[in-house]
Write an enzyme that holds these catalytic residues in place. Structure first.
Site, short mmCIF file in Angstrom:
data_model
loop_
_atom_site.label_atom_id
_atom_site.label_comp_id
_atom_site.label_asym_id
_atom_site.label_seq_id
_atom_site.Cartn_x
_atom_site.Cartn_y
_atom_site.Cartn_z
N LYS A 139 -12.08 -5.71 2.11
CA LYS A 139 -10.63 -5.52 1.82
C LYS A 139 -9.91 -6.96 2.01
CE LYS A 139 -9.72 -0.78 2.28
NZ LYS A 139 -8.85 0.43 2.67
N ASP A 142 -2.88 1.11 0.22
CA ASP A 142 -3.04 1.95 1.39
C ASP A 142 -1.47 2.26 2.25
OD1 ASP A 142 -5.79 2.24 1.32
OD2 ASP A 142 -6.05 0.24 2.33
#
Ligand code: NAP
Length: 282
Positions: free
Chosen positions: A71, A107
């Site tokens: 990420k 997220d």
């Protein structure tokens, strides 16, 4: 919709990926909306992340999700970042528009939506304890701070990463109060009673935190322990917190809502949320 030469391909880039629920959720949603798209999981080793991103352009891959451990490491290979990804320093969604790759993160939004669905009366101005300061913890901590948290406490093994997160939250968001806490059972046990929300962001059960839960408490019904993991349904940490009177939930709804928001970024269409929930087993 049968696959053909015009099918748009989306990928999950991560390692490991074989247990991921993302292909089921996204393919189920494509099918429900009759979209000529397909979603596959691709296991990518750390040393191959640059080649994977460059390959997305070469192969005209329409978009991708990014998961552990890439990420943060994908960022240098992208052409631009959304303001959210820039602020958090993490990307879980890439969209390819005519060869220009933009990274964003869903997220934090996924976490916050799932929190609001679980606790309809959740008040933003509360004290949160983050256990961990990795990619997921960062996204969640920024979401809480941007929404008006009173205080965000960051407990982490490495002091440098914990302090860094605490400091950038104060620099980049409206948050007024944040501090770093070592992962020490006594300090944690003393801090737990004043936290409305505890976000457990470690990938395993940390013995020191288990001991802190055993030392701390009883907890109040309106204190929520949010474990970002979703296997098993009720983690050992959730069970310990509940046994001492607190409330607890797992990360499955967060996983679904971050996927819903990714799907909407990929397609520009409203996601069939119920289909995605069913495919994820909610
Ligand atoms: P990550 O970036 O790898 O972060 C790992 C964290 O674990 C860091 O705080 C690290 O501390 C800590 N850690 C690692 N080994 C440790 C040890 N031996 N002792 C103490 N601390 C240790 O992982 P992540 O992406 O944040 O993911 C964390 C969890 O959230 C995973 O279980 C993941 O599956 C889950 N997650 C769920 C969702 C969802 O949608 N539900 C989304 C994302 C992630 P240091 O800084 O000291 O290394």
């Amino acid at each position: 919709m049968p696959l053909d030469a015009r099918t748009k391909l989306f990928l999950l880039l991560g390692n490991p990926v074989e247990h991921s629920l993302s292909p089921a959720m996204h393919n189920g949603a494509f099918e429900a909306l009759g979209l000529n798209c397909a979603y596959l999981a691709a296991q990518v080793e750390k040393e191959n992340i640059e080649a994977a991103i460059t390959g997305m352009k070469a192969l005209s891959i329409a978009g991708a999700n990014v998961t552990i451990p890439h990420k943060e490491t994908v960022i240098p290979y992208l052409d631009s970042l959304s303001p959210e990804a820039q602020q958090v320093g993490s990307v879980n969604t890439i969209i390819n528009r005519y060869g220009h790759l933009t990274g964003t993160t869903t997220d934090g939004e996924g976490f916050y939506l799932s929190l609001q669905k679980y606790k309809a009366n959740y008040e933003p101005g509360q004290t949160a304890l983050m256990v961990g300061a990795g990619g997921a913890a960062r996204a969640v901590a920024f979401a809480l701070a941007n929404k008006g948290a009173r205080e965000v406490i960051v407990a982490n093994r490495s002091e440098s990463k914990g302090l860094e997160l605490s400091n950038i939250l104060l620099e980049r968001t409206p948050l007024q109060k944040s501090l770093y806490l070592p992962l020490d059972k006594k300090g944690l046990a003393e801090t737990l009673p004043r936290c409305d929300l505890i976000v457990y962001s470690l990938p395993f059960n940390l013995p020191e935190f288990k001991e802190a839960l055993a030392l701390g408490g009883p907890f109040k019904k309106n204190q929520l322990f949010f474990d970002l993991r979703y296997k098993p349904d009720r983690t050992e940490m959730m069970a310990l917190f509940q046994e001492k009177g607190g409330d607890a939930c797992n990360g499955l709804a967060m996983l679904i809502w971050q996927a819903v928001k990714s799907f909407e970024t990929f397609t520009g269409q409203a996601a069939p949320v119920e289909v995605m929930q069913r495919k994820a087993g909610l």
